[in-house]
Design a protein around this motif. Structure first.
Motif, PDB file in Angstrom:
ATOM      1  N   VAL A   1      -5.665 -33.594 102.753  1.00 28.96           N
ATOM      2  CA  VAL A   1      -4.333 -34.248 103.232  1.00 28.96           C
ATOM      3  C   VAL A   1      -3.162 -33.254 103.259  1.00 28.96           C
ATOM      4  CG1 VAL A   1      -2.487 -36.176 102.764  1.00 28.96           C
ATOM      5  CG2 VAL A   1      -4.975 -36.685 102.524  1.00 28.96           C
ATOM      6  N   CYS A   2      -2.731 -33.005 104.082  1.00 28.48           N
ATOM      7  CA  CYS A   2      -1.507 -32.032 104.668  1.00 28.48           C
ATOM      8  C   CYS A   2      -0.396 -32.691 104.854  1.00 28.48           C
ATOM      9  CB  CYS A   2      -2.007 -31.172 105.606  1.00 28.48           C
ATOM     10  SG  CYS A   2      -3.735 -30.531 105.617  1.00 28.48           S
TER      11      CYS A   2
ATOM     12  N   PHE B   1      -7.274 -37.119  93.192  1.00 29.67           N
ATOM     13  CA  PHE B   1      -6.686 -36.171  93.754  1.00 29.67           C
ATOM     14  C   PHE B   1      -6.032 -34.864  93.185  1.00 29.67           C
ATOM     15  CE2 PHE B   1      -3.100 -38.440  92.574  1.00 29.67           C
ATOM     16  CZ  PHE B   1      -1.948 -37.394  92.629  1.00 29.67           C
ATOM     17  N   GLU B   2      -5.733 -33.854  93.917  1.00 28.86           N
ATOM     18  CA  GLU B   2      -5.187 -32.469  93.357  1.00 28.86           C
ATOM     19  C   GLU B   2      -4.252 -32.174  94.235  1.00 28.86           C
ATOM     20  OE1 GLU B   2      -7.552 -29.111  93.040  1.00 28.86           O
ATOM     21  OE2 GLU B   2      -8.198 -29.061  95.235  1.00 28.86           O
TER      22      GLU B   2
ATOM     23  N   SER C   1      -8.006 -33.041  98.204  1.00 33.72           N
ATOM     24  CA  SER C   1      -7.015 -32.099  98.066  1.00 33.72           C
ATOM     25  C   SER C   1      -5.406 -32.318  98.853  1.00 33.72           C
ATOM     26  CB  SER C   1      -7.556 -30.567  98.195  1.00 33.72           C
ATOM     27  OG  SER C   1      -8.435 -30.393  97.371  1.00 33.72           O
ATOM     28  N   ILE C   2      -4.482 -32.538  98.212  1.00 38.33           N
ATOM     29  CA  ILE C   2      -3.285 -32.454  99.081  1.00 38.33           C
ATOM     30  C   ILE C   2      -2.751 -31.232  99.179  1.00 38.33           C
ATOM     31  CG2 ILE C   2      -0.985 -33.774  99.307  1.00 38.33           C
ATOM     32  CD1 ILE C   2      -2.150 -35.825  97.530  1.00 38.33           C
ATOM     33  N   LEU C   3      -2.828 -30.704 100.600  1.00 36.81           N
ATOM     34  CA  LEU C   3      -2.177 -29.282 100.628  1.00 36.81           C
ATOM     35  C   LEU C   3      -0.784 -29.380 101.165  1.00 36.81           C
ATOM     36  CD1 LEU C   3      -5.298 -28.031 102.754  1.00 36.81           C
ATOM     37  CD2 LEU C   3      -4.790 -28.014 100.301  1.00 36.81           C
ATOM     38  N   VAL C   4       0.085 -28.642 100.534  1.00 43.30           N
ATOM     39  CA  VAL C   4       1.475 -28.760 100.752  1.00 43.30           C
ATOM     40  C   VAL C   4       2.031 -27.352 100.831  1.00 43.30           C
ATOM     41  CG1 VAL C   4       3.782 -29.429 100.007  1.00 43.30           C
ATOM     42  CG2 VAL C   4       1.830 -30.461  99.129  1.00 43.30           C
ATOM     43  N   PRO C   5       2.019 -26.720 102.244  1.00 39.64           N
ATOM     44  CA  PRO C   5       2.649 -25.431 102.532  1.00 39.64           C
ATOM     45  C   PRO C   5       4.102 -25.278 102.414  1.00 39.64           C
ATOM     46  CG  PRO C   5       1.882 -26.306 104.523  1.00 39.64           C
ATOM     47  CD  PRO C   5       1.420 -27.535 103.342  1.00 39.64           C
ATOM     48  N   CYS C   6       4.564 -24.305 101.825  1.00 41.90           N
ATOM     49  CA  CYS C   6       5.905 -24.421 101.363  1.00 41.90           C
ATOM     50  C   CYS C   6       6.726 -23.001 101.851  1.00 41.90           C
ATOM     51  CB  CYS C   6       6.279 -24.628  99.816  1.00 41.90           C
ATOM     52  SG  CYS C   6       5.638 -26.226  99.316  1.00 41.90           S
ATOM     53  N   HIS C   7       7.889 -23.084 102.654  1.00 43.39           N
ATOM     54  CA  HIS C   7       8.411 -21.836 102.757  1.00 43.39           C
ATOM     55  C   HIS C   7       9.959 -22.295 102.696  1.00 43.39           C
ATOM     56  CE1 HIS C   7       9.679 -18.000 104.668  1.00 43.39           C
ATOM     57  NE2 HIS C   7      10.424 -18.735 105.421  1.00 43.39           N
TER      58      HIS C   7
END
Length: 418
Positions: A139-140, A84-85, A57-63
């Motif tokens: 993966v961040c 992957f997601e 899981s590719i985590l993409v925090p967005c602000h």
């Protein structure tokens, strides 16, 4: 009085010899890492074959990433990893980030979007993304980062081959280089950050993963309680807690990620002040626990950080004494000009340029034209040493006053000129 003058001499010696010693330690450690782990390996576009390909899981925090998030997702669409997601967490953005993410759902079947109604902070957003995933590996990356197509496979090679690997940090590369500040940061990430990570990896422990590009094992995160949402720098905090729990953290220079960095003095100051304050917060939180013998493998990182803080305050003291010598009548020993480049300044400058040359030699594998920035690096010791000294001096009282109180929320960064 003679004792005071003797102490002043020791202070000057420490200010001179500490960066000199650390430069040699980083160069030796960096060359050793290169010789053992990079020399003779395939090009970074040819990742090692894996016996299994665990889902990721590719985590993409967005602000407030409306200007950049489409570029980020387009880069992820080129990822060569087979399973992957992507989980994008819109963390209370005030711009059109959420709308842009929702519009991309039909284009990217591997994309999932989570909307948080208020600004909860990067650590909280990462935790939400991790809870929404059923996979063991994350993966961040940041919402303005461009991940190189083979980066996930390079990082996953460490997890597949090492059951005690809890995290892997990648190799950030600067995208924006239109100003002197941008050019200096190209050399900094290559010559300082990259070389330090190689050196620290050689003697066993990393100070921190790179918050902009890192990978984690869920089991390791679960044991230490995931990311702390009350720390200014969640990446430093999680790195220390994972290593205290005896998980291995590795550096993978072939996992490239292209990032935006501040190119204004104000933006650079805010970024470095946050880094300094966050590091001090982690130090205050962990220092007592690290004094036990079972934590001895972290002593090198701890000592290096303590000495860097001490150096910053020693430098400030010397500057204050030098300034006072020009406005009041003080003994001759205080009327010298320790801030002006003399033989010791020339030695430090030459060693610094040698360090840049060594790191550029190692880094040519990932960026053949990295030498173009070498000319500008002569300004680094003056500009960035002063900046880092001031941010540490300012960061210590801020960290002492804050002491992890309240949630650390997003502040939109200066992403420079492109």
């Amino acid at each position: 009085m003679n004792l005071a003058f003797g102490h002043l001499g020791l202070l000057r010696d420490f200010i001179f010899f500490y960066p000199l010693l650390m430069a040699f330690i980083w160069m030796v450690g960096g060359v050793y890492y290169y010789w053992r782990r990079e020399r003779g390996r395939p090009d970074w576009t040819e990742p090692p074959p894996l016996r299994v390909f665990p889902p990721v899981s590719i985590l993409v925090p967005c602000h407030n990433e409306g200007e950049t998030v489409e570029e980020t997702m387009a880069a992820l669409a080129l990822q060569q990893y087979p399973d992957f997601e992507v989980i994008a967490i819109n963390d209370g953005s005030r711009d059109d980030t959420g709308a842009r993410l929702d519009a991309m759902l039909s284009d990217y079947p591997w994309l999932r979007v989570i909307h948080l109604h208020r600004n909860a902070g990067k650590a909280a957003a990462l935790k939400v993304g991790a809870m929404a995933s059923s996979h063991e590996f994350f993966v961040c990356i940041d919402g303005d980062a461009l991940l190189e197509p083979h980066a996930v496979q390079w990082m996953m090679s460490h997890f597949v081959d090492g059951v005690r690997v809890g995290a892997v940090t990648g190799n950030p590369r600067i995208r924006n280089r239109s100003t002197l500040i941008g050019k200096l940061q190209v050399g900094e990430f290559s010559s300082i950050i990259g070389l330090i990570k190689r050196g620290q990896r050689s003697y066993g422990r990393l100070f921190t993963v790179s918050g902009v590009i890192s990978a984690f094992r869920r089991t390791a995160l679960h044991r230490v309680g995931y990311w702390a949402d009350n720390m200014m720098t969640e990446d430093i905090d999680i790195s220390w807690r994972l290593q205290r729990d005896h998980w291995d953290i590795r550096y993978e220079p072939n996992a490239l990620c292209y990032i935006l960095m501040p190119e204004t003095l104000r933006g650079l100051w805010r970024q470095r002040l946050r880094w300094a304050q966050g590091g001090i917060e982690v130090l205050i939180k962990e220092v007592r626990r690290l004094l036990f013998w079972r934590e001895r493998r972290m002593w090198g990182v701890l000592l290096e950080f303590l000495l860097s803080v001490t150096w910053s305050y020693a430098m400030l003291l010397l500057i204050v004494l030098w300034g006072l010598s020009h406005v009041i009548d003080v003994p001759a020993e205080f009327r010298s000009d320790p801030l002006l480049p003399r033989w010791n300044g020339v030695v430090l400058g030459m060693v610094c340029l040698t360090q840049f040359a060594v790191s550029h030699w190692i880094d040519r594998r990932y960026e053949p034209k990295v030498w173009r920035g070498y000319y500008w690096m002569i300004w680094y010791p003056i500009a960035y040493w002063l900046l880092n000294m001031l941010t540490v001096v300012a960061g210590v009282p801020k960290a002492l006053l804050r002491r992890g109180r309240g949630r650390a929320v997003w502040v939109s960064p200066d992403r420079g000129l492109r």
